[in-house]
Design a protein around this motif. Structure first.
Motif, PDB file in Angstrom:
ATOM      1  N   GLY A 129      -1.779  14.321   6.079  1.00  0.00           N
ATOM      2  CA  GLY A 129      -0.801  14.662   5.047  1.00  0.00           C
ATOM      3  C   GLY A 129       0.282  13.615   4.875  1.00  0.00           C
ATOM      4  O   GLY A 129       1.324  13.878   4.281  1.00  0.00           O
ATOM      5  N   GLN A 130       0.032  12.427   5.395  1.00  0.00           N
ATOM      6  CA  GLN A 130       0.968  11.332   5.135  1.00  0.00           C
ATOM      7  C   GLN A 130       0.667  10.765   3.748  1.00  0.00           C
ATOM      8  O   GLN A 130      -0.457  10.876   3.258  1.00  0.00           O
ATOM      9  CB  GLN A 130       0.811  10.258   6.214  1.00  0.00           C
ATOM     10  N   PRO A 131       1.668  10.156   3.110  1.00  0.00           N
ATOM     11  CA  PRO A 131       1.492   9.785   1.698  1.00  0.00           C
ATOM     12  C   PRO A 131       0.595   8.568   1.490  1.00  0.00           C
ATOM     13  O   PRO A 131       1.015   7.577   0.896  1.00  0.00           O
ATOM     14  CB  PRO A 131       2.915   9.510   1.234  1.00  0.00           C
ATOM     15  N   LEU A 132      -0.622   8.608   1.993  1.00  0.00           N
ATOM     16  CA  LEU A 132      -1.548   7.489   1.803  1.00  0.00           C
ATOM     17  C   LEU A 132      -2.927   8.030   1.461  1.00  0.00           C
ATOM     18  O   LEU A 132      -3.393   9.002   2.054  1.00  0.00           O
ATOM     19  CB  LEU A 132      -1.631   6.633   3.077  1.00  0.00           C
TER      20      LEU A 132
ATOM     21  N   GLY B  61       1.621  14.781  -1.277  1.00  0.00           N
ATOM     22  CA  GLY B  61       3.049  14.967  -1.530  1.00  0.00           C
ATOM     23  C   GLY B  61       3.604  14.113  -2.651  1.00  0.00           C
ATOM     24  O   GLY B  61       4.811  14.128  -2.890  1.00  0.00           O
ATOM     25  N   LYS B  62       2.759  13.351  -3.334  1.00  0.00           N
ATOM     26  CA  LYS B  62       3.273  12.503  -4.406  1.00  0.00           C
ATOM     27  C   LYS B  62       2.458  12.738  -5.671  1.00  0.00           C
ATOM     28  O   LYS B  62       1.315  12.290  -5.770  1.00  0.00           O
ATOM     29  CB  LYS B  62       3.188  11.025  -4.016  1.00  0.00           C
ATOM     30  N   PRO B  63       3.031  13.437  -6.649  1.00  0.00           N
ATOM     31  CA  PRO B  63       2.284  13.725  -7.875  1.00  0.00           C
ATOM     32  C   PRO B  63       1.912  12.447  -8.623  1.00  0.00           C
ATOM     33  O   PRO B  63       2.638  11.450  -8.568  1.00  0.00           O
ATOM     34  CB  PRO B  63       3.255  14.559  -8.712  1.00  0.00           C
ATOM     35  N   VAL B  64       0.785  12.506  -9.307  1.00  0.00           N
ATOM     36  CA  VAL B  64       0.319  11.371 -10.101  1.00  0.00           C
ATOM     37  C   VAL B  64       1.147  11.289 -11.390  1.00  0.00           C
ATOM     38  O   VAL B  64       1.585  12.312 -11.915  1.00  0.00           O
ATOM     39  CB  VAL B  64      -1.180  11.559 -10.422  1.00  0.00           C
ATOM     40  N   GLY B  65       1.382  10.083 -11.857  1.00  0.00           N
ATOM     41  CA  GLY B  65       2.050   9.918 -13.143  1.00  0.00           C
ATOM     42  C   GLY B  65       3.488   9.462 -13.036  1.00  0.00           C
ATOM     43  O   GLY B  65       4.151   9.237 -14.042  1.00  0.00           O
ATOM     44  N   GLU B  66       3.979   9.335 -11.801  1.00  0.00           N
ATOM     45  CA  GLU B  66       5.383   8.933 -11.655  1.00  0.00           C
ATOM     46  C   GLU B  66       5.522   7.459 -11.331  1.00  0.00           C
ATOM     47  O   GLU B  66       6.625   6.946 -11.210  1.00  0.00           O
ATOM     48  CB  GLU B  66       6.034   9.771 -10.542  1.00  0.00           C
ATOM     49  N   HIS B  67       4.394   6.774 -11.157  1.00  0.00           N
ATOM     50  CA  HIS B  67       4.453   5.373 -10.756  1.00  0.00           C
ATOM     51  C   HIS B  67       3.788   4.498 -11.820  1.00  0.00           C
ATOM     52  O   HIS B  67       2.802   4.883 -12.430  1.00  0.00           O
ATOM     53  CB  HIS B  67       3.775   5.170  -9.408  1.00  0.00           C
TER      54      HIS B  67
END
Lengths: 660, 270
Positions: A266-269, A297-303
């Motif tokens: 569950g790490q952000p990788l 934990g990081k939604p798609v579309g913010e980067h």
């Protein structure tokens, strides 16, 4: 009518594909130069595809056969279609061959469709969901339009409406499969993948006919003497062009995602998402169209990013967040699984190098560890003059006193760790029992530079490596033996680029040769069920899976394998400086590994790495299996008459007599 | 925490940080001095400030590597006032500071090499006629020629001070932890050498220097029967209960009192 339409369709598809290819190549060429042997590379593609790539793909038998049928059928069908329909040469057997090829492809595409009915989470959806339909459109379309060509149906069968419909179906197939290859879309992997195989940045990772290891795992050195050479990768265009090409080859199969310990924790990788983000950066845009699992934990579309913009923002978001890069344990499970031979770990370390060397943003304890390595040559900041305190009673022979030895025992930074000192004492006991002529560097030894390098501090790595090489060059020894796979890997595979070439053995390999040679009298003891945890830096990095198991067998243990062992072994979480940068997740990697151990029912897990020992022993659980290094198990099997210290004085006396 | 190069706000605050060559306590390798690095970190935390680094001392390869550690914190250049070995850097520093005329001057509280007497901030303050504030943990604000500072006191206590500019601020281990020194900026940054007249430190030349011996630690005997008492003893304020304050006494009386105390404490044995 079809005989007019088809050549137009085929040749315009080929022309569009050629234009797309030029555009794609120009995207890759944004990267830094990296000279490759063009013709030799292209000539190597068939072997690299049929042997090396197939070796990885064949781990999934169904998928492998599906791909052989679909891709093989397509390549044959397309080549034949150009001849039969493009040039109108349907004579003789050609048309029948084309029918056979498109039928094979259709059969393959049925399996692709079946797989897409309820796809596993690791597969990307989005455009990939239409691929089976496109494959069917192409194969069925070509099959149908070939029937009149071989005379099964009359040339004007069905009239013009059917002809237009068939042409439309063929056009769809050609769009996806021919110019889709170079304009983006699922079939891009065929074009980029073939060239990636040809121009791979690590040509030595492929097998060759003459044999050899076919392994290339050492990180590439930065040129620090050139003040203008960039320190790592800041923006997508800082990758070499063939790295960009490699990212573009990704098929989004998600095998990397399935084996990534950080993703599972569950790490952000997510290695797959990371590679796709690099493609997004190379083309420019946002990750909104990515259709696979996100970074946990990081939604798609913010980067979003572009080829000449930063990958990691100083503030806010850019293409990737720094914690994504610092989550990696460099275990290489993703690289090992990747059917497209993409080098994820190289890319991650390249980006870490920029963060550390240019921005000074090594997170958490990273900066402190690097400062310690600079000031004291060990990550813990211990007095470098106290490296042998643990062995005060062992009277270890110093190579400085003798100038030479058969075996140079590389102790590693584990000398400062009380748990690893037990392993080292066992190893010394075994070496003495086998009457091995060995010596240690003592206080002259420095950290190998492994952690510094993987934290991106190439400067500190090279400083440590050069000093170690200078020290080693003063002495004569036949081989280096170490119980630390990280030191082992760095000494064996990464010092060469800086001028240090040694024969290096991991202690498990060396103990195996001692046992084979009959130098140790082993009394097998009852150890119950034992499992073995493959250290990443011994297994995947150096291909040593057999020797530790052979040693355990010689000890007479009942070895049970974990579901993930050998090249699929799950990382303990201790590599790549991950315990230092310590990116939070939902669970801990070593906990997951000890769960793997529990599933085997083993009471003891044999390890061969100080990092693994520390990580696995740190797991708090009821009825947790015991953790023992292989050296400890061998030492215990030697019986009580071979304690390290008395044997020490014996050996020393004999050596002195011999030398005196 | 980013490594922007020298803050270039026009019309902002002029800040100088004096940096020295440090020495690692275990290996004696040259490095950035810890207190000085904390002073640099404090200065970098100021809004809209032009921060410059000044070093006065001997120029050798070791000191260059250590000074580059400061550049690695995000500076394009550092002013290096070259002084021969055994020189008193005070006059040269004074001259440079009078020319640069910073509004805030940061120093570490004590150098890690050389005399390490910790006197330099006071001597500079005296010569410049500036207020000297020590042990500063944070700069809260700088407005209208006055700085609001937080001074660190023992046991985590803080005291808010207001001081008129220009002022000299010295920083010790209560200062903010210095950011990582990055290799790239450290390698690229320039050390611009300035030559200033050197004055030999005559007093220093007359001294005999020898390595310090570790001082024996006073043992704290804790008689505690419960965990709570042990905790209280461990966390207790280090205070001498039996002290006395002497006022309006002659030097002889004062000396006599000190002598008696030293005998009582067993420091003097006869």
């Amino acid at each position: 009518m079809l005989d007019i339409l088809l050549p137009i369709l085929i040749f315009s598809a080929l022309a569009l594909a050629a234009i797309g290819a030029v555009r794609r190549i120009r995207l890759w060429r944004q990267g830094r130069p990296s000279p490759v042997p063009v013709l030799r590379g292209l000539a190597a593609v068939p072997r690299r595809y049929l042997v090396d790539l197939h070796h990885v793909v064949a781990r999934d038998k169904v998928m492998s056969n599906t791909h052989v049928a679909t891709a093989g059928g397509f390549v044959a069908a397309m080549a034949l279609a150009i001849v039969v329909h493009g040039l109108g040469l349907a004579e003789g057997v050609l048309g029948w061959l084309l029918l056979a090829a498109s039928a094979t492809m259709f059969a393959g595409s049925l399996f692709v469709a079946r797989r897409r009915r309820d796809p596993p989470a690791r597969l990307s959806k989005g455009p990939w969901m239409r691929l089976p339909k496109s494959l069917m459109a192409f194969s069925l379309g070509i099959f149908a339009v070939t029937l009149p060509a071989v005379g099964v149906l009359p040339a004007d069968a069905g009239g013009w409406l059917v002809a237009v419909l068939l042409a439309a179906v063929v056009a769809w197939g050609l769009a996806e499969l021919v110019f889709g290859m170079t304009w983006g879309g699922p079939m891009k992997h065929a074009f980029a993948g073939a060239l990636h195989l040809a121009f791979h940045r690590r040509p030595t990772r492929f097998s060759v006919k003459r044999g050899g290891e076919g392994r290339s795992t050492g990180l590439k050195a930065l040129d620090l003497d050139d003040a203008d050479a960039p320190l790592g990768v800041e923006k997508p265009a800082d990758f070499t062009w063939n790295q960009l090409l490699g990212f573009d080859a990704c098929v989004q199969c998600g095998r990397c995602e399935a084996v990534c310990p950080a993703f599972a924790a569950g790490q952000p990788l997510n290695p797959k998402k990371l590679v796709q983000d690099m493609v997004v950066g190379m083309v420019g845009g946002s990750d909104a169209r990515y259709a696979g699992s996100p970074y946990p934990g990081k939604p798609v579309g913010e980067h979003a990013g572009d080829p000449h913009g930063p990958i990691v923002a100083r503030e806010g978001t850019a293409l990737v967040d720094a914690e994504t890069l610092w989550s990696c344990t460099t275990c290489r499970a993703c690289v090992e699984e990747c059917p497209m031979m993409i080098e994820h770990v190289d890319a991650i370390v390249d980006m870490r190098r920029f963060l550390t060397l240019e921005r000074g943003e090594t997170p958490n304890k990273g900066a402190e560890v690097l400062d310690n390595l600079i000031a004291t040559d060990n990550p813990g900041g211990f007095d470098p003059g106290s490296r042998l305190h643990w062995a005060a009673d062992l009277d270890l022979p110093l190579i400085a006193d003798r100038g030479e030895a058969e075996v140079l025992l590389w102790l590693g930074d584990g000398v400062f760790d009380m748990r690893n000192q037990r392993t080292l004492r066992s190893l010394v006991k075994v070496l003495r029992a086998a009457r091995v002529d060995f010596a240690v560097l003592g206080n002259e030894e420095r950290d190998s530079g492994d952690v510094a390098r993987r934290l991106g501090d190439e400067a500190t790595f090279q400083r440590l490596a050069r000093r170690n090489i200078a020290t080693l060059s003063q002495y004569r020894f036949d081989r280096i033996v170490t119980c630390d796979p990280h030191s082992f890997h760095v000494l064996k595979n990464e010092y060469g680029a800086l001028g240090g070439d040694y024969e290096v053995f991991h202690h498990s390999t060396y103990l195996h040769t001692l046992i084979e040679a009959g130098a140790l009298s082993i009394t097998p003891t009852a150890l119950g069920r034992v499992t073995y945890h493959d250290p990443c830096y011994l297994g995947r990095y150096n291909g040593e899976y057999a020797a530790p198991r052979a040693v355990l067998e010689a000890l007479g243990v009942e070895l049970v394998e974990m579901a993930r062992s050998g090249y699929r072994s799950r990382c303990c979480g201790g590599g790549g400086g991950a315990p230092i940068t310590d990116v939070p997740g939902k669970q801990r990697i070593p906990d997951m590994r000890m769960n793997d151990v529990r599933e085997t029912g083993a009471e003891l897990v044999a390890v061969g790495c100080p990092q693994c020992t520390a990580m696995l022993e740190g797991v708090v659980a009821e009825d947790r299996a015991e953790i023992k290094d292989i050296a400890e198990l061998v030492a215990a099997a030697l019986g009580d008459d071979a304690t390290p210290a008395p044997a020490a004085s014996d050996t020393r006396r004999t050596t002195e007599e011999v030398m005196g | 925490m980013s490594h922007d190069t020298t803050k270039q706000a026009s019309g902002g605050l002029d800040v100088a940080v004096l940096v020295s060559v440090g020495r690692h306590p275990l290996t004696a390798r040259a490095r950035r001095a810890d207190h000085d690095a904390r002073a640099v970190e404090l200065a970098l935390g100021l809004e809209a400030a032009r921060v410059r680094l000044i070093h006065a001392g001997r120029n050798d390869p070791d000191s260059e590597a250590a000074l580059r550690d400061y550049l690695g914190m995000g500076f394009a250049s550092l002013t290096r006032i070259d002084q021969p070995a055994g020189a008193d850097v005070l006059p040269a520093l004074l001259e440079a500071l009078r020319e640069a005329a910073p509004q805030l001057l940061f120093t570490g509280s004590r150098a890690e090499t050389g005399e390490g007497s910790g006197l330099l901030p006071y001597l500079l303050g005296e010569a410049l006629g500036w207020p000297v504030v020590t042990g500063i943990a944070a700069v809260e604000s700088v407005e209208g020629g006055t700085a609001t500072l937080l001074q660190a006191l023992p046991r985590g206590q803080r005291r808010r001070l207001r001081v008129r500019l220009p002022a000299l601020i010295s920083v010790d281990e209560a200062g903010p932890a210095p950011r990582q020194s990055a290799y790239g900026p450290a390698r690229r940054g320039t050390l611009s050498a300035e030559t200033r007249p050197a004055e030999t430190d005559d007093a220093l030349a007359g001294w005999t220097l020898e390595p310090a011996r570790a001082r024996p630690k006073r043992l704290k005997i804790v008689k505690a029967s419960s965990a709570r008492e042990r905790f209280k003893a461990a966390a207790a304020k280090a205070e001498g209960g039996g002290g006395q304050v002497l006022t309006d006494v002659t030097p002889e009386q004062g000396a006599e009192a000190i002598f008696t105390l030293l005998k009582e404490e067993g420091v003097l044995r006869h």
